[in-house]
Design a protein around this motif. Structure first.
Motif, short mmCIF file in Angstrom:
data_model
loop_
_atom_site.label_atom_id
_atom_site.label_comp_id
_atom_site.label_asym_id
_atom_site.label_seq_id
_atom_site.Cartn_x
_atom_site.Cartn_y
_atom_site.Cartn_z
N UNK A 232 -20.60 -24.59 2.23
CA UNK A 232 -21.31 -23.61 1.41
C UNK A 232 -20.58 -22.26 1.47
N UNK A 233 -20.04 -21.91 2.63
CA UNK A 233 -19.31 -20.66 2.78
C UNK A 233 -18.04 -20.63 1.93
N UNK A 234 -17.45 -21.78 1.71
CA UNK A 234 -16.21 -21.87 0.91
C UNK A 234 -16.48 -21.98 -0.58
N UNK B 56 -18.92 -20.26 -3.07
CA UNK B 56 -20.00 -19.34 -3.47
C UNK B 56 -20.73 -19.79 -4.74
N UNK B 57 -20.10 -20.66 -5.53
CA UNK B 57 -20.75 -21.17 -6.74
C UNK B 57 -21.91 -22.09 -6.42
N UNK B 58 -22.06 -22.48 -5.16
CA UNK B 58 -23.18 -23.31 -4.73
C UNK B 58 -24.38 -22.50 -4.27
N UNK B 59 -24.28 -21.18 -4.28
CA UNK B 59 -25.32 -20.31 -3.70
C UNK B 59 -26.71 -20.61 -4.27
N UNK B 60 -26.77 -20.97 -5.56
CA UNK B 60 -28.07 -21.24 -6.19
C UNK B 60 -28.72 -22.51 -5.66
N UNK B 61 -27.96 -23.35 -4.95
CA UNK B 61 -28.49 -24.61 -4.42
C UNK B 61 -28.93 -24.49 -2.96
N UNK B 62 -28.61 -23.36 -2.34
CA UNK B 62 -28.93 -23.21 -0.92
C UNK B 62 -30.43 -22.92 -0.76
#
Length: 96
Positions: free
Chosen positions: A85-87, A89-95
């Motif tokens: 997730x840290x690598x 940032x485009x996944x931020x909405x899924x966290x």
């Protein structure tokens, strides 16, 4: 590069993604449980015999793809998933 197949095993309140490598009996796994409507990624386990092939990353990619398609959040308790997730940032909405 060997062929890798990712399978999904959804048992309702928990499950796992499994990575099967052609010609090997060893299996990589990413396990999860459902908590508060989110998938909590608990463990990413890749046997040493399968190491160095990007299998853990493929397991996380399968989880992320399913989160996008299934409209659920992911809680990255597993250190490998948290680092991914840290690598990305485009996944931020899924966290979750």
């Amino acid at each position: 590069m060997e062929s890798v197949t990712i399978t999904r095993h959804d048992l309702g309140s928990h499950g796992e993604y499994q990575a099967h490598v052609a010609g090997s009996e060893h299996i990589g796994r990413l396990t999860w449980v459902t908590r508060d409507g989110k998938r909590v990624a608990e463990h990413t386990l890749v046997p040493p015999e399968l190491g160095g092939r990007g299998i853990a990353g493929q397991l996380v990619d399968a989880l992320i793809s399913d989160a996008r398609d299934g409209n659920f959040k992911v809680v990255p308790e597993c250190s490998y998933v948290a680092a991914a997730f840290g690598k990305h940032p485009e996944w931020a909405d899924l966290r979750g």
